[in-house]
Enzyme design. Structure first.
Site, PDB file in Angstrom:
ATOM      1  CG  HIS A 119      -4.317  23.021 -25.660  1.00  0.00           C
ATOM      2  ND1 HIS A 119      -5.124  23.233 -24.565  1.00  0.00           N
ATOM      3  CD2 HIS A 119      -4.983  23.536 -26.719  1.00  0.00           C
ATOM      4  CE1 HIS A 119      -6.233  23.848 -24.959  1.00  0.00           C
ATOM      5  NE2 HIS A 119      -6.175  24.043 -26.262  1.00  0.00           N
TER       6      HIS A 119
ATOM      7  CB  SER B  90      -7.879  26.616 -27.042  1.00  0.00           C
ATOM      8  OG  SER B  90      -8.508  25.392 -26.889  1.00  0.00           O
TER       9      SER B  90
ATOM     10  CG  ASP C 190      -5.327  23.005 -21.396  1.00  0.00           C
ATOM     11  OD1 ASP C 190      -4.790  22.220 -22.182  1.00  0.00           O
ATOM     12  OD2 ASP C 190      -5.854  24.065 -21.754  1.00  0.00           O
TER      13      ASP C 190
END
Ligand SMILES: *[C@@H]1O[C@H](CO)[C@@H](O)[C@H](O)[C@H]1NC(C)=O
Ligand SMILES: *[C@@H]1O[C@H](CO)[C@@H](O)[C@H](O)[C@H]1NC(C)=O
Ligand SMILES: *[C@@H]1O[C@H](CO)[C@@H](O)[C@H](O)[C@H]1NC(C)=O
Ligand SMILES: *[C@@H]1O[C@H](CO)[C@@H](O)[C@H](O)[C@H]1NC(C)=O
Length: 773
Positions: A209, A542, A136
């Site tokens: 994220h 996600s 990620d």
């Protein structure tokens, strides 16, 4: 999927297209080059030396790969690419794709509630031997979600490292975060050196994220957790004791294939048990898809790979990361909401959602209301510089969703002097609402509510009674019914690459998820936003994917001998398709209509049941080879994916068809003859189930046939005498041909279930009939 010729042809087209585009042949591009590992002449001390010897410019090598893939990546001119392709030890050149994060950049929520997992996790070390690798944007190691209180040493077979870098000393890791690496060579090979004032050359997360997804998978219990006062409560990941290893591959300009493959390679060599990947791109045949290739190597090594389905919903054929050795996760809503209603001057109330947490509007006061798309306004989308301050000052501005970030529209309105914003969905987004951390009082409403507001405004201007409105923020509401629904953005099937494999596999919470956030990154992602928070609310597949990654770690902890396919089988056959409140079918958030298998796969994951599924559908590496054979992949393409030198497809083709892969869902695809007489359609599936429940158990089948379809299962009873025992069954299916216009298709769905006294093992059964053009 295609004929043996087609895969080659595909590669040839990609290469020649590329030659066409780059013209003179001077432009370089990144390729991932697969070589015959064993063919290295003994004069070379390492594979890297050998790879360098085949290139004019040795500095063009980006990464070398040795675990899930054999070869290297390099910047190559078309001439160099052609030269490499002609070398006998070079198997394949895969052109690089740039991938993107699967977040909708919105607000939050957390997975299945703590009570569900309390029995499993209470004060034990459950899961602490498992390592989840998160590929990620890196991590913010200071977050409370990654504290290592009460955790012992890392698992003894752990070979990972904590790679130091900018703002990330090697002391950033602990007994929770046991590994951290970053891969930027592929990114920089295309984009030039990164700008160190905008991102960190290290595993540190400058986006948020990766911190968010890692804490969903394996964050520790943190109390109290909230964002701007919303969603207050206990935050925790699915597997709070599992260890984390982060592999940073996503940078400001995207996530590059050459780096992603390096992350897979390192994660598997390090010894992770699960890989969580909330990233995706365009669906291409598996031998051209670096995520599929990397995931195959991982799965062969026993590593479970879960990947996000993508946010291209609610349209069909949008699902990504569709390889059958990947577990593909779509997004569902949860039973929590952040209501922020619009009250119009005519008294009408329109439901909306928001996590705006600053000073509100004056209670009881109505504000002038304008639509940015009305005559005299240049942009209904509230793009940068599009609003005329004289027209919006002191008003609530209505903006259409799309193009720029939702929170950014709020900033544009605020900069122009607006006091509030109403964000309205277009018909495509329908009624799906994501709550954002806005910088001014703002709320999001659905397409139907948006129409009401626009009509009210245009009628007002005709009647010369100026429209007014206000927004009422109601905080956090739980117990929302019905829940879950399929989130409107969640990408949908059918599977564009393999119709015989139902994707997504399952859905998991992905709307408005609260999880850890770097305190260096504004929660709205807008540089002008000065607010900071240790948690944030985001939406996207996600966020759904790491729920399943954490769950997979728990399943692996409970069943160390389970393969990745067995873990997926447990998740799939125990998933539910009725909403938790009333027992009605799962709805689609975009329309509030009943959703289908293409929206949710087998259904929503149910952790407790998945722990004890009774039977599993297991799959070996060789089964995947047979599947690829039966999907008409060439021996060469199969070699690229599996690294098996001589896949012999003749046996597999005799034995069956692609739908015979021992997948936990059953999907048949028919192509009716274009103008021939429509005949009855029939096919069969062979499946093998392994007993993982009680040693002595008898399962009986229940068939829910698709409409107008005759289904038989043989035998109808499976009597097991020991654990690990495998039994086969045959499903025959017959249906009437249907009249379809050329180029269209129809889908019929049903299911089959095996049950003993304690377990119910359910597989969706679907039938797609195509009428060719
Ligand atoms: C890096 O980004 C900052 C902030 O946008 C900018 O001011 C600076 O000029 C950039 N540096 C380079 C080398 O591009
Ligand atoms: C939702 O269901 C209604 C009633 O069955 C139907 O008329 C409508 O077309 C459906 N909407 C969509 C977008 O499928
Ligand atoms: C593979 O090719 C055969 C023969 O052309 C065809 O009948 C079959 O449908 C193809 N299978 C798939 C999965 O495309
Ligand atoms: C098709 O199936 C139906 C119902 O099973 C049967 O009555 C009919 O005879 C079959 N027709 C053909 C052409 O096989």
């Amino acid at each position: 999927m295609g004929s043996p010729v087609k895969s080659w042809w595909c590669m040839a087209v990609l290469l020649s297209l590329y030659l066409l585009v780059t013209g003179s042949g001077e432009e370089k591009e990144t390729f991932i080059v697969q070589v015959e590992h064993e063919a290295m002449p003994s004069i070379f001390p390492t594979h890297r030396h050998w790879y360098e010897s085949s290139l004019a410019d040795t500095s063009s090598i980006i990464h070398t790969y040795q675990t899930v893939f054999h070869g290297f990546s390099a910047r190559l001119s078309p001439a160099e690419a052609q030269k490499l392709q002609s070398l006998s030890h070079v198997i394949s050149l895969i052109p690089e794709q740039v991938r993107h994060l699967h977040t909708t950049r919105s607000p939050h929520f957390l997975g299945l509630n703590t009570a569900d997992r309390a029995g499993l996790l209470k004060e034990t070390d459950f899961g602490s031997d498992l390592v989840i690798g998160v590929i990620d944007t890196g991590i913010s190691p200071e977050s409370q979600s990654f504290n290592d209180r009460d955790l012992g040493l890392p698992p003894p077979n752990w070979k990972g490292q904590c790679i130091a870098g900018e703002h990330f000393p090697s002391t950033s890791c602990n007994r929770k975060l046991i590994g951290a690496r970053y891969f930027c060579a592929g990114y920089e090979a295309t984009n030039g050196k990164m700008n160190n004032t905008l991102e960190y050359r290290s595993p540190r997360d400058s986006d948020g994220h990766g911190t968010h997804t890692a804490s969903i998978a394996a964050g520790r219990y943190v109390y109290p957790a909230s964002i701007m006062g919303y969603a207050k409560g206990m935050a925790s990941g699915m597997a709070p004791k599992a260890r984390l290893a982060v592999y940073k591959v996503c940078w400001n300009a995207g996530c590059y294939d050459s780096d992603i493959l390096a992350a897979f390679d390192a994660a598997v060599a390090d010894g992770v048990d699960v890989i969580s990947l909330s990233v995706g791109g365009v669906v291409v045949p598996y031998h051209l898809d670096v995520i599929a290739v990397g995931a195959f190597g991982a799965s062969e090594a026993g590593v479970f790979v879960s990947a996000s389905a993508g946010n291209g919903g609610p349209g069909g054929l949008t699902v990504t990361n569709v390889a059958p050795w990947v577990t593909t996760v779509g997004a569902g809503t949860i039973d929590r909401d952040f209501p922020a209603d619009v009250v119009l001057g005519n008294g009408k109330v329109i439901a909306g959602v928001s996590v705006y947490g600053g000073p509100g509007l004056t209670p009881g006061r109505m504000y002038p209301l304008v639509y940015a798309g009305s005559d005299g306004y240049s942009s209904s989308l509230c793009l940068e510089g599009s609003l005329e301050p004289n027209s919006v000052k002191g008003k609530i501005v209505v903006c259409d969703r799309g193009v720029n970030l939702r929170a950014q529209k709020g900033q544009v309105v605020k900069n122009a002097g607006g006091v509030g914003m109403i964000l309205i969905n277009g018909p495509f987004d329908g009624e799906g609402l994501v709550a954002d951390c806005h910088v001014l009082p703002a709320t999001s409403v659905g397409a139907a509510g948006g129409d009401v507001i626009r009509r009210y405004i245009s009628l007002g201007s005709q009647l010369r009674s100026p429209p007014t409105a206000t927004i009422i923020f109601k905080g956090t509401r739980v117990g929302i019914r019905p829940a879950p629904k399929v989130a409107s953005f969640s990408a949908r099937g059918p599977n564009p690459e393999s119709g015989e494999i139902l994707k997504p596999d399952v859905i998991a919470p992905g709307l408005n998820i609260l999880a850890a956030w770097p305190t260096t990154v504004p929660p709205s992602a807008l540089p002008s936003d000065r607010r900071r928070s240790e948690f944030n609310i985001l939406s996207g597949t996600s966020m759904a994917c790491p729920h399943v990654s954490g769950l997979a770690a728990l399943l692996k902890a409970a069943h160390p001998d389970w393969t990745p396919a067995a873990i997926r089988s447990a998740l799939v056959t125990t998933a539910y398709t009725l909403d938790i409140s009333g027992g009605g079918p799962l709805l689609d958030e975009s329309t509030n209509n009943v959703s289908s298998v293409f929206d949710y796969g087998a259904g929503h994951v149910l952790p407790d049941k998945a722990m004890d599924p009774g039977l599993i559908y297991d799959i070996s590496t060789y089964d995947y080879v047979d599947f690829l054979c039966n999907s008409n992949y060439s021996a060469h393409s199969i070699r690229v994916i599996t690294r098996m030198a001589a896949a012999d497809c003749s046996g597999a083709k005799r034995a069956g068809h692609a739908a015979n892969l021992n997948y936990p869902s059953l999907s048949a695809v028919f192509h009716q003859s274009p103008n021939g007489h429509p005949n009855n359609i029939s096919t069969h599936f062979i499946r093998t189930v392994t007993n993982v429940g009680d040693p002595n158990s008898v399962y009986k089948v229940t068939i829910s046939p698709p409409p107008a379809t005759h289904v038989t299962v043989q035998p109808t009873t499976l009597a097991f005498r020991r654990l690990g025992q495998k039994l086969n069954f045959l499903v025959r299916l017959q249906t009437l041909a249907v009249q379809l216009s050329p180029g269209t298709s129809t889908v019929k769905t049903g299911s089959i279930s095996w049950s003993d006294a304690k377990h119910t093992v359910t597989s969706p059964l679907l039938l797609t009939i195509h009428q060719p053009l």
